[in-house]
Design an enzyme around this catalytic site. Sequence first.
Site, PDB file in Angstrom:
ATOM      1  NE  ARG A   1      -3.937   2.144   0.818  1.00 26.08           N
ATOM      2  CZ  ARG A   1      -4.698   2.797  -0.005  1.00 26.08           C
ATOM      3  NH1 ARG A   1      -4.610   2.578  -1.305  1.00 26.08           N
ATOM      4  NH2 ARG A   1      -5.575   3.656   0.428  1.00 26.08           N
ATOM      5  N   GLY A   2       0.935   1.927  -1.111  1.00 28.99           N
ATOM      6  CA  GLY A   2       1.866   3.028  -1.298  1.00 28.99           C
ATOM      7  C   GLY A   2       1.832   4.071  -0.210  1.00 28.99           C
ATOM      8  CD  GLU A   3      -3.229   5.643   2.083  1.00 27.12           C
ATOM      9  OE1 GLU A   3      -3.861   5.425   3.125  1.00 27.12           O
ATOM     10  OE2 GLU A   3      -3.711   6.244   1.109  1.00 27.12           O
ATOM     11  CG  ASP A   4      -0.429   2.129   4.858  1.00 26.31           C
ATOM     12  OD1 ASP A   4      -0.935   3.247   5.009  1.00 26.31           O
ATOM     13  OD2 ASP A   4      -1.058   1.069   5.030  1.00 26.31           O
ATOM     14  CB  THR A   5       5.060   0.544   3.033  1.00 24.89           C
ATOM     15  OG1 THR A   5       4.673   0.040   1.757  1.00 24.89           O
ATOM     16  CG2 THR A   5       4.146  -0.002   4.112  1.00 24.89           C
ATOM     17  NE  ARG A   6       4.291   5.102  -3.866  1.00 25.14           N
ATOM     18  CZ  ARG A   6       3.936   4.120  -4.691  1.00 25.14           C
ATOM     19  NH1 ARG A   6       4.852   3.424  -5.312  1.00 25.14           N
ATOM     20  NH2 ARG A   6       2.668   3.826  -4.886  1.00 25.14           N
TER      21      ARG A   6
ATOM     22  N   GLY B   1       0.699   4.924 -19.711  1.00 25.95           N
ATOM     23  CA  GLY B   1      -0.328   4.537 -20.658  1.00 25.95           C
ATOM     24  C   GLY B   1      -0.792   3.097 -20.514  1.00 25.95           C
TER      25      GLY B   1
ATOM     26  CD  GLU C   1      -0.445  -4.904  -6.479  1.00 24.85           C
ATOM     27  OE1 GLU C   1      -0.262  -3.827  -7.050  1.00 24.85           O
ATOM     28  OE2 GLU C   1       0.167  -5.223  -5.428  1.00 24.85           O
TER      29      GLU C   1
END
Length: 168
Positions: A28-33, A61, A95
């Site tokens: 989850r990008g907002e948590d761990t990116r 694209g 995913e």
Amino acid sequence: MAAAAPTVVPSSSTSSSTIQWDVFLSFRGEDTRDNFTSHLYGALVSKGIKTFKDDEGLKKGELISEALEKTIKKSRISIIIFSRNYANSRWCLEELALIMERWKKNGQKVIPIFLKGIDQLDVKHQKESFGEPFGEHEKNFDRKMVERWRSALRAAAQLPGWSFIDFR
């Protein structure tokens, strides 16, 4: 829970032409990116392990779902980084479902990582931050899709993996 460190062979040693990536990272990008995932990605890449991270590997694209499905199929190992908001994301759950289908059908290696505050049993039984989002998911998505996500969470939570209490 702890498991022996997996053996990851750098892609230069890969003999199968269908394998394009050594590792696929689901997170989850907002948590761990910008913290755990970026550090893990950097460590893997520095060891010559060809690692897919969505902001590094997608071409502009491309349809995200199609591109991710192809990438998962062309990966040797998937690492699932379970964080507080993972189950809030339809994309993360999709995913995860694709990863677990690949695991079941083709034996793809899957390694779950449970970050600080995430209990493996909460993931398995969809409690706490892994249960709360499903009220909304059940309102907004097809029942079969939601059950597919629930089933994938249960299966992934039963695999050997790692728990991280603290990370920076």
